[in-house]
Design a protein around this motif. Structure first.
Motif, PDB file in Angstrom:
ATOM      1  N   SER A 367       0.827  -1.205   0.000  1.00  0.00           N
ATOM      2  CA  SER A 367       0.000   0.000   0.000  1.00  0.00           C
ATOM      3  C   SER A 367       0.865   1.261   0.000  1.00  0.00           C
ATOM      4  N   ALA A 368       2.088   1.170   0.542  1.00  0.00           N
ATOM      5  CA  ALA A 368       3.009   2.313   0.467  1.00  0.00           C
ATOM      6  C   ALA A 368       3.359   2.631  -0.981  1.00  0.00           C
ATOM      7  N   VAL A 369       3.462   1.588  -1.811  1.00  0.00           N
ATOM      8  CA  VAL A 369       3.667   1.803  -3.248  1.00  0.00           C
ATOM      9  C   VAL A 369       2.460   2.533  -3.834  1.00  0.00           C
ATOM     10  N   GLY A 370       1.246   2.101  -3.430  1.00  0.00           N
ATOM     11  CA  GLY A 370       0.043   2.753  -3.932  1.00  0.00           C
ATOM     12  C   GLY A 370      -0.039   4.208  -3.549  1.00  0.00           C
ATOM     13  N   THR A 415      10.963  -0.954  -5.939  1.00  0.00           N
ATOM     14  CA  THR A 415      10.094   0.182  -5.609  1.00  0.00           C
ATOM     15  C   THR A 415       9.312  -0.073  -4.323  1.00  0.00           C
ATOM     16  N   VAL A 416       8.970  -1.335  -4.048  1.00  0.00           N
ATOM     17  CA  VAL A 416       8.303  -1.652  -2.783  1.00  0.00           C
ATOM     18  C   VAL A 416       9.218  -1.317  -1.616  1.00  0.00           C
ATOM     19  N   ALA A 417      10.485  -1.725  -1.715  1.00  0.00           N
ATOM     20  CA  ALA A 417      11.437  -1.437  -0.641  1.00  0.00           C
ATOM     21  C   ALA A 417      11.609   0.066  -0.457  1.00  0.00           C
ATOM     22  N   GLY A 418      11.720   0.800  -1.565  1.00  0.00           N
ATOM     23  CA  GLY A 418      11.868   2.245  -1.467  1.00  0.00           C
ATOM     24  C   GLY A 418      10.645   2.922  -0.880  1.00  0.00           C
ATOM     25  N   ALA A 419       9.464   2.496  -1.319  1.00  0.00           N
ATOM     26  CA  ALA A 419       8.225   3.095  -0.811  1.00  0.00           C
ATOM     27  C   ALA A 419       8.039   2.779   0.671  1.00  0.00           C
TER      28      ALA A 419
END
Length: 447
Positions: A367-370, A415-419
């Motif tokens: 959800s952080a990616v979203g 991108t998941v890790a970054g978000a």
């Protein structure tokens, strides 16, 4: 001091953390995985193509399994999901602004500014890195549909949704019916047309030459394709997002379980069955004329129109998961309270709490990616294009469908890790921060 005059359109800034709903953010995070997977075929620039000009037609059985799955699950199915969430988010922003005291005209002005900047961002993205950009395309759609429909009643929205659905089916079915009546259904389309992946210029060794092709493609997608969507009913999923946001379908999935279940089951079933003939033909399990498999052939038209149902089904499935997940977390919390108080929950297996804890981390990360969907979407291209294109490192020449899919999942996980890191630090994505400043200005509330 903030006034109520029309000259001060910003009564508040963007969405605050406590106002966010899990379902839209989680759906956007999953959507970005589906988008990055669906974009893999464009970067396999040395692969042999089939009649559709889309998915590669060569490779091992594992490659064919990946191609088959992508045709059914992803191709022409992810963008309707994006359109629905885009429309849903627009209406959410509009309703938050008006609830805070901004006039409807002032709220619409903010959204117009957002749409115009998205067009600019999309054209820059397509020219510099990724010709298949959809940000500018939806920027145009949001600009037009926002002007016409944001302030319309639910009855008007429903009416135009029905009109759009009829138009979409008519324009998709008309050439098929005409060819069928002539007995020429198998020759509908053109298998000899230039393969669509060439418009992305990944095979071009010179960056400037590739940029020129990408700009041409970006202008076509942003302006001409969006105009065709408006005329041909392609806006219908966008307006469904408007309607669903007014009903708070994703914020309150528990209240709409029947609607969501029907949409998930019917939508995904129709979407996958509609793509099945194209998938079977692609892997050679169904003998179909090459023209029928081309980008304008009957199988592609069927796959396209049913893709809207699949996109809506995916959204509904995510909303149902969020409802189930929220209930499970609430149950785990009750069990923990029972243990602490020596109640009946004390004997429940502690493994359930660990499972919920791990799941919570995964759900939070996706959800952080979203929440940072624009930043992550642009990051995909930054990680894809220079590594895969011929003008960059050229890795796309050496990958196959299944290895490219693994590469795409790896990019999404980055991108998941970054978000997730930004989420833990309480920071927005860089693209979201810039867009928010452009929308609300320096004096808009931080939100």
């Amino acid at each position: 001091m903030t006034t109520t005059s029309e000259e001060t359109p910003v009564r508040r800034g963007g969405v605050r953390a406590e106002e966010r709903a899990l379902a839209p953010d989680l759906a956007r995070g999953i959507m970005l995985l589906l988008i990055v997977l669906s974009n893999t075929a464009f970067h396999l620039w040395a692969a042999r193509r089939g009649p559709s000009g889309w998915q590669p037609a060569d490779g091992s059985w594992l490659d064919h399994a990946v191609q088959f799955t992508m045709i059914i699950v992803l191709d022409l199915r992810v963008y309707p999901l994006f359109a629905f969430l885009f429309g849903y988010g627009m209406m959410q922003l509009f309703l938050r602004q008006t609830a805070a005291g901004n006039s409807e005209r002032g709220a619409a002005r903010i959204l117009r500014r957002r749409s115009l900047w998205l067009i600019v961002i999309g054209l820059l993205h397509s020219t510099l890195l990724m010709a298949g950009d959809i940000v500018g395309y939806y920027g145009v759609l949001s600009l037009v549909l926002g002007l016409v429909f944001l302030r319309r009643s639910e009855r008007a929205l429903k009416r135009w949704i029905c009109v759009g659905a009829v138009l979409m089916v008519f324009f998709a079915a008309q050439p098929v019916v005409a060819a069928l009546l002539r007995g020429e259904l198998g020759t509908l389309g053109d298998a000899g047309a230039e393969p669509g992946f060439l418009a992305y210029a990944a095979q071009e060794g010179n960056w400037l030459t590739a940029a020129g092709t990408r700009l041409e493609t970006g202008l076509f997608v942003t302006f001409l394709a969006s105009a065709l969507a408006l005329v041909g009913g392609g806006y219908v999923v966008f307006l469904l997002g408007f309607w669903a946001a007014r009903r708070r379908v994703l914020e309150e999935p528990g209240r709409h379980r029947t609607l969501l279940r029907r949409t998930a089951v019917i939508g995904i079933t129709v979407g996958w069955l509609g793509a099945l003939p194209a998938a079977l033909a692609h892997v050679g399990a169904l003998d179909v004329p090459a023209d029928a498999q081309s980008e304008e052939g009957a199988l592609t038209l069927l796959r396209d129109v049913t893709g809207n149902a699949a996109g809506l089904g995916y959204v509904a499935a995510v909303a149902l998961f969020v409802h189930w997940w929220s209930s499970r977390r609430a149950s785990a919390g009750s069990v923990a309270s029972g243990r602490a108080g020596g109640g009946t929950g004390a004997g429940v297996d502690a493994g359930a709490g660990v499972e919920v804890g791990v799941g919570a981390t995964v759900v939070t990360a996706v959800s952080a990616v979203g929440k940072r969907s624009l930043s992550c979407y642009l990051a995909h291209s930054l990680l894809f294009a220079p590594v895969l294109a011929a003008w960059g490192l050229g890795l796309g020449e050496h990958l196959s469908s299944w290895t490219m899919a693994l590469f795409a999942v790896g990019v999404w996980l980055v991108t998941v890790a970054g978000a997730y890191a930004l989420e833990r630090a309480g920071r927005r994505g860089p693209a979201e921060a810039v867009l928010r400043r452009l929308m609300y200005g320096a004096r808009g509330k931080a939100g």
